[in-house]
Design a protein around this motif. Structure first.
Motif, mmCIF file in Angstrom:
data_model
loop_
_atom_site.group_PDB
_atom_site.id
_atom_site.type_symbol
_atom_site.label_atom_id
_atom_site.label_comp_id
_atom_site.label_asym_id
_atom_site.label_seq_id
_atom_site.Cartn_x
_atom_site.Cartn_y
_atom_site.Cartn_z
ATOM 1 N N PRO A 273 29.036 27.054 50.795
ATOM 2 C CA PRO A 273 30.477 27.798 51.142
ATOM 3 C C PRO A 273 30.904 28.689 50.131
ATOM 4 O O PRO A 273 30.420 28.514 48.920
ATOM 5 C CB PRO A 273 31.343 26.357 51.140
ATOM 6 N N THR A 274 31.574 29.556 50.420
ATOM 7 C CA THR A 274 32.118 30.629 49.662
ATOM 8 C C THR A 274 33.730 30.402 49.340
ATOM 9 O O THR A 274 34.132 31.043 48.235
ATOM 10 C CB THR A 274 32.208 32.215 50.303
ATOM 11 N N SER A 275 34.035 29.535 49.845
ATOM 12 C CA SER A 275 35.708 29.035 49.711
ATOM 13 C C SER A 275 35.873 28.257 48.335
ATOM 14 O O SER A 275 34.776 27.501 47.885
ATOM 15 C CB SER A 275 36.309 27.979 51.059
ATOM 16 N N LYS A 276 36.819 28.364 47.510
ATOM 17 C CA LYS A 276 37.169 27.787 46.301
ATOM 18 C C LYS A 276 38.387 27.248 46.394
ATOM 19 O O LYS A 276 39.042 27.241 47.238
ATOM 20 C CB LYS A 276 36.952 29.022 45.316
ATOM 21 N N LYS A 277 38.755 26.368 45.307
ATOM 22 C CA LYS A 277 39.898 25.703 45.154
ATOM 23 C C LYS A 277 40.578 26.927 44.495
ATOM 24 O O LYS A 277 40.618 27.381 43.487
ATOM 25 C CB LYS A 277 40.049 24.586 44.073
ATOM 26 N N ILE A 278 41.941 27.407 45.263
ATOM 27 C CA ILE A 278 42.840 28.303 44.800
ATOM 28 C C ILE A 278 44.234 27.733 44.563
ATOM 29 O O ILE A 278 44.620 26.830 44.839
ATOM 30 C CB ILE A 278 42.792 29.702 45.932
ATOM 31 N N GLU A 279 44.853 28.570 43.942
ATOM 32 C CA GLU A 279 46.344 28.222 43.440
ATOM 33 C C GLU A 279 46.931 28.206 44.512
ATOM 34 O O GLU A 279 47.076 29.261 45.458
ATOM 35 C CB GLU A 279 46.754 29.076 42.255
#
Length: 452
Positions: free
Chosen positions: A227-233
């Motif tokens: 996946p390219t998704s990350k944990k973002i603020e």
């Protein structure tokens, strides 16, 4: 003559043989390399032998294109040209176009270009089959990312993602390898904060439009190695199968529940609210708000227990406050209990919003009501007098009916149950002298006795 010819031929042969030997001696010998599956060995300067194992081949990380099939519910409403989808100019029928294959494993990403008036994109459980002029939302089986940036599910709208304007690219990335299964959204390659978890085991992507000549294009449909998704603020997970707004409120209430209740400050004095349920009652500074999720009875007691001195509490009815009163210190209300529940009726005095004072099923009229919003109601207990007394005030005016011989240790309380009802504690003070006068026309009713 024959002998001479044979001799001459032998001489030629010998010369050629001699020439061939000289050529072999002048040609350098080459060492031909062959493939060897054994580890290579190096000798280091200190004569240690180092073994180098063959390096494993790296798996390709490039996306793999997926051949897709649009499931067009009506060729009369939607024309397809290559990867471009155009709504007819003849009507404004809802057109939801799911795409095969069904996604049940791996990481898959689809990207659309909103050429004009794309209404939304999303995923649907594989059991969902759209017909002509169907709307996309189908109970708990569909999640829709709408053009205005809202995520829609089971009739609920959660704002916070970017909107899909003309010529915007929007992508959905589905990770069926994660636990829980996760759906993330991207607008012009920027990951969006609101995403969905606990996705069903098998789903389809879809796109949705209805405006005349609205148009979108499928830019990519591909499998990813990761996946390219990350944990973002500021990201927020919305759970498939749950009512999102209700879950949000529950999380907020649990967070508030985990924090200690802040005392209400009035100069050097403090009041500590004893709420039976943070799921039913929210506290914002000095204001108490009943939830809009239910109509549970909610009695909020206040510490401290008062056993000596003269104290007065003043409460503003913001809206739909049902009553105030005092309770013996032994009374501890639980969730969804009325103040005059049978096990408490002998230990409390209730001054309800219609102006009646109540004790042991007896009701006495003649006090003013506080049935209108923004009216104030106050109670004054005098624990130093003999007998001890409780006096009521409405909009700062002393009321004629009061109570004597109250218990030697009591708490103040307030009570409500209606959706979004509110009250605010606007005063709590210790007095040097009572403000109650009990003038002409006043009447004292004795605690613990029958009033009628």
């Amino acid at each position: 003559k024959k002998q001479a010819e044979d001799a001459q031929a032998e001489i030629v042969r010998l010369r050629e043989q001699l020439a061939s030997k000289e050529t072999v001696q002048k040609t350098p010998r080459h060492r031909f390399k062959t493939k060897d599956t054994k580890p290579k060995v190096k000798e280091t300067p200190n004569s240690q032998i180092v073994t180098e194992h063959p390096k494993p081949k790296q798996a390709s990380t490039s996306p793999i294109s997926v051949e897709y099939t649009p499931l067009n519910p009506s060729t009369e409403d939607v024309q397809i040209s290559g990867d471009t989808f155009t709504h007819t100019n003849d009507n404004k029928n809802d057109a939801v176009i799911p795409f095969d294959p069904v996604i049940s494993s791996g990481v898959t990403r689809i990207e659309f270009l909103n050429i004009d008036e794309l209404e939304g994109v999303g995923i649907a459980d594989e059991s969902v089959h759209y017909k002509r002029n169907d709307v996309p939302l189908q109970g708990f089986n569909v999640a829709l990312f709408q053009y205005n940036g809202e995520l829609r599910y089971q009739g609920e709208n959660i704002a916070g993602n970017a909107s899909l304007s003309k010529n915007t690219r929007v992508a959905l990335e589905l990770d069926m390898n994660s636990n829980p299964h996760t759906l993330n959204f991207f607008v012009d390659d920027k990951q969006q904060p609101n995403y969905v978890v606990n996705i069903p085991n098998s789903v389809r992507f879809f796109a949705y439009f209805y405006e005349k000549q609205s148009q979108f294009k499928v830019l990519k449909f591909e499998r990813l190695s990761a996946p390219t998704s990350k944990k973002i603020e500021g990201c927020r997970a919305l759970e498939w199968g749950k009512l999102w707004r209700k879950e949000e409120k529950i999380r907020e209430k649990k967070q508030k529940d985990s924090q200690s209740v802040s005392p209400l400050s009035f100069g050097s004095l403090t009041l500590i609210p004893l709420s039976p349920s943070t799921e039913d009652v929210e506290i914002e500074q000095n204001t108490f708000i009943h939830t809009d999720e239910n109509q549970n009875y909610s009695v909020v007691l206040f510490d401290p227990v008062i056993s000596k001195g003269i104290y007065k509490i003043k409460i503003l009815r913001v809206n739909k406050l049902d009553g105030v009163g005092i309770a013996d210190q032994s009374v501890k209300y639980k969730r969804n209990e009325r103040p005059d529940d049978s096990k408490y009726e002998n230990k409390i005095v209730n001054f309800n919003s219609s102006g009646e004072i109540m004790h042991q099923k007896d009701e006495i009229e003649r006090n003013n009501d506080f049935y209108l919003d923004n009216q104030s109601v106050a109670m004054e207990v005098n624990m130093d007098s003999n007998p001890r007394m409780l006096t009521f005030f409405v909009d700062d005016k002393e009321q004629p009916n009061y109570v004597v011989n109250i218990p030697n240790s009591v708490r103040f309380w307030a009570y409500f149950y209606q959706l979004n009802s509110q009250f605010k504690v606007i005063g709590f003070e210790k007095l040097s002298f009572p403000s109650a006068k009990h003038g002409h026309g006043s009447h004292g009713f004795e605690f613990g006795k029958k009033w009628k």
